[in-house]
Design a protein around this motif. Structure first.
Motif, PDB file in Angstrom:
ATOM      1  N   LYS A  42       6.549   0.677   9.475  1.00 35.62           N
ATOM      2  CA  LYS A  42       6.606   2.069   9.024  1.00 35.62           C
ATOM      3  C   LYS A  42       8.023   2.424   8.563  1.00 35.62           C
ATOM      4  O   LYS A  42       8.216   2.976   7.473  1.00 35.62           O
ATOM      5  CB  LYS A  42       6.148   3.007  10.137  1.00 35.62           C
ATOM      6  CG  LYS A  42       6.046   4.445   9.712  1.00 35.62           C
ATOM      7  CD  LYS A  42       5.454   5.321  10.806  1.00 35.62           C
ATOM      8  CE  LYS A  42       5.374   6.757  10.335  1.00 35.62           C
ATOM      9  NZ  LYS A  42       4.846   7.640  11.384  1.00 35.62           N
ATOM     10  N   ALA A  43       9.017   2.069   9.356  1.00 39.05           N
ATOM     11  CA  ALA A  43      10.413   2.351   8.993  1.00 39.05           C
ATOM     12  C   ALA A  43      10.844   1.508   7.795  1.00 39.05           C
ATOM     13  O   ALA A  43      11.572   1.986   6.922  1.00 39.05           O
ATOM     14  CB  ALA A  43      11.327   2.087  10.185  1.00 39.05           C
ATOM     15  N   PHE A  44      10.395   0.257   7.747  1.00 37.31           N
ATOM     16  CA  PHE A  44      10.719  -0.651   6.650  1.00 37.31           C
ATOM     17  C   PHE A  44      10.202  -0.098   5.325  1.00 37.31           C
ATOM     18  O   PHE A  44      10.942   0.011   4.344  1.00 37.31           O
ATOM     19  CB  PHE A  44      10.104  -2.021   6.951  1.00 37.31           C
ATOM     20  CG  PHE A  44      10.293  -3.063   5.892  1.00 37.31           C
ATOM     21  CD1 PHE A  44      11.522  -3.669   5.705  1.00 37.31           C
ATOM     22  CD2 PHE A  44       9.228  -3.485   5.114  1.00 37.31           C
ATOM     23  CE1 PHE A  44      11.695  -4.678   4.757  1.00 37.31           C
ATOM     24  CE2 PHE A  44       9.381  -4.478   4.163  1.00 37.31           C
ATOM     25  CZ  PHE A  44      10.620  -5.069   3.980  1.00 37.31           C
ATOM     26  N   SER A  45       8.938   0.281   5.292  1.00 34.18           N
ATOM     27  CA  SER A  45       8.330   0.818   4.070  1.00 34.18           C
ATOM     28  C   SER A  45       8.993   2.133   3.680  1.00 34.18           C
ATOM     29  O   SER A  45       9.230   2.380   2.497  1.00 34.18           O
ATOM     30  CB  SER A  45       6.828   0.985   4.251  1.00 34.18           C
ATOM     31  OG  SER A  45       6.207  -0.270   4.437  1.00 34.18           O
ATOM     32  N   ALA A  46       9.287   2.984   4.664  1.00 34.97           N
ATOM     33  CA  ALA A  46       9.946   4.267   4.355  1.00 34.97           C
ATOM     34  C   ALA A  46      11.325   4.037   3.739  1.00 34.97           C
ATOM     35  O   ALA A  46      11.707   4.717   2.787  1.00 34.97           O
ATOM     36  CB  ALA A  46      10.062   5.103   5.635  1.00 34.97           C
ATOM     37  N   GLU A  73       0.832  -1.211   0.000  1.00 36.91           N
ATOM     38  CA  GLU A  73       0.000   0.000   0.000  1.00 36.91           C
ATOM     39  C   GLU A  73       0.862   1.256   0.000  1.00 36.91           C
ATOM     40  O   GLU A  73       0.526   2.242  -0.666  1.00 36.91           O
ATOM     41  CB  GLU A  73      -0.946  -0.021   1.196  1.00 36.91           C
ATOM     42  CG  GLU A  73      -2.017  -1.103   1.059  1.00 36.91           C
ATOM     43  CD  GLU A  73      -2.784  -1.391   2.336  1.00 36.91           C
ATOM     44  OE1 GLU A  73      -2.461  -0.795   3.400  1.00 36.91           O
ATOM     45  OE2 GLU A  73      -3.698  -2.236   2.284  1.00 36.91           O
ATOM     46  N   ALA A  74       1.982   1.246   0.711  1.00 34.13           N
ATOM     47  CA  ALA A  74       2.876   2.409   0.717  1.00 34.13           C
ATOM     48  C   ALA A  74       3.458   2.649  -0.672  1.00 34.13           C
ATOM     49  O   ALA A  74       3.518   3.787  -1.146  1.00 34.13           O
ATOM     50  CB  ALA A  74       4.001   2.204   1.737  1.00 34.13           C
ATOM     51  N   ALA A  75       3.857   1.578  -1.346  1.00 37.58           N
ATOM     52  CA  ALA A  75       4.413   1.701  -2.698  1.00 37.58           C
ATOM     53  C   ALA A  75       3.355   2.193  -3.680  1.00 37.58           C
ATOM     54  O   ALA A  75       3.616   3.079  -4.498  1.00 37.58           O
ATOM     55  CB  ALA A  75       4.989   0.362  -3.152  1.00 37.58           C
ATOM     56  N   ALA A  76       2.156   1.627  -3.587  1.00 36.37           N
ATOM     57  CA  ALA A  76       1.072   2.035  -4.484  1.00 36.37           C
ATOM     58  C   ALA A  76       0.697   3.498  -4.248  1.00 36.37           C
ATOM     59  O   ALA A  76       0.464   4.242  -5.205  1.00 36.37           O
ATOM     60  CB  ALA A  76      -0.137   1.123  -4.299  1.00 36.37           C
ATOM     61  N   ALA A  77       0.671   3.919  -2.990  1.00 32.73           N
ATOM     62  CA  ALA A  77       0.341   5.310  -2.672  1.00 32.73           C
ATOM     63  C   ALA A  77       1.387   6.270  -3.239  1.00 32.73           C
ATOM     64  O   ALA A  77       1.070   7.415  -3.559  1.00 32.73           O
ATOM     65  CB  ALA A  77       0.216   5.496  -1.162  1.00 32.73           C
ATOM     66  N   ALA A  78       2.624   5.809  -3.380  1.00 36.79           N
ATOM     67  CA  ALA A  78       3.700   6.633  -3.946  1.00 36.79           C
ATOM     68  C   ALA A  78       3.730   6.565  -5.470  1.00 36.79           C
ATOM     69  O   ALA A  78       4.575   7.193  -6.100  1.00 36.79           O
ATOM     70  CB  ALA A  78       5.048   6.200  -3.370  1.00 36.79           C
ATOM     71  N   GLY A  79       2.828   5.774  -6.058  1.00 38.95           N
ATOM     72  CA  GLY A  79       2.717   5.732  -7.509  1.00 38.95           C
ATOM     73  C   GLY A  79       3.359   4.524  -8.174  1.00 38.95           C
ATOM     74  O   GLY A  79       3.332   4.410  -9.400  1.00 38.95           O
ATOM     75  N   ALA A  80       3.939   3.619  -7.403  1.00 37.79           N
ATOM     76  CA  ALA A  80       4.587   2.448  -7.985  1.00 37.79           C
ATOM     77  C   ALA A  80       3.557   1.408  -8.397  1.00 37.79           C
ATOM     78  O   ALA A  80       2.501   1.278  -7.783  1.00 37.79           O
ATOM     79  CB  ALA A  80       5.567   1.831  -6.986  1.00 37.79           C
ATOM     80  N   ALA A  81       3.887   0.656  -9.419  1.00 37.50           N
ATOM     81  CA  ALA A  81       3.111  -0.528  -9.785  1.00 37.50           C
ATOM     82  C   ALA A  81       3.611  -1.675  -8.917  1.00 37.50           C
ATOM     83  O   ALA A  81       4.803  -1.768  -8.628  1.00 37.50           O
ATOM     84  CB  ALA A  81       3.297  -0.856 -11.261  1.00 37.50           C
TER      85      ALA A  81
END
Length: 179
Positions: free
Chosen positions: A167-171, A28-36
């Protein structure tokens, strides 16, 4: 927030035993940043996630890992769960894909028990990482240095200990792709 439009992130999981939040949070973090985002697995169909020991949701597989090419992805995420990486360790295509991904220099993010797949791929010599504490001996025996930290970035390897570190992992994953 990083702008990851045009980036594609592969998530590699086994058929079951995936810790659901360790899949969905970075997804979800990647998708929210625009990644496929693309879900890879040794077999097609769907995979079964878990909330610890309880069955949770199923997720459709986008591509079998044996048909995937490292060149098609900008990063690789390895979610945990005890059974998930243990099963991936036994799949030659999954282990080879992980080995080639690490060797490519592209970001590889592994959380909780997922570094077992990195151990099997033989890519931990001289690297520092973290994981669920029970993997410490395996990581050390594979030539890595284990530390107890929320997130560790060593070159292209990003690792965290457990769901509390998501949170830190996704960031760190987003930073590695947006930097």
């Amino acid at each position: 927030m990083a702008d990851l439009n045009g980036k594609t992130i592969a998530f590699l999981v086994a058929g079951e035993g995936i810790e659901q939040v360790e899949l969905t949070h970075p997804w979800e973090a990647a998708a929210a940043a625009g990644a496929a985002t693309v879900l890879l697995s040794p077999k097609g169909g769907s995979v079964q996630a878990f909330n610890h020991l309880d069955k949770a949701d199923t997720f459709p597989v986008d591509r079998q890992v044996g048909e995937a090419s490292v060149a098609d992805y900008d990063a690789l995420v390895l979610p945990g769960g005890v059974a998930n990486p243990d099963a991936l360790r036994l799949d030659r295509d999954a282990v080879g894909f992980v080995r080639h991904f690490v060797d490519s220099g592209k970001p590889v993010a592994a959380i909780c028990h997922a570094p077992w797949t990195l151990v099997e791929a033989g890519v931990l010599g001289g690297r520092t990482l973290t994981s669920w504490p029970s993997l410490r001996t395996d990581i050390t025996n594979a030539g890595g240095t284990w530390v107890d930290q929320e997130v560790v970035v060593d070159g292209n390897l990003i690792t965290s200990r457990n769901p509390d570190d998501l949170k830190a992992f996704s960031a760190a994953l987003l930073d590695a792709l947006g930097g």
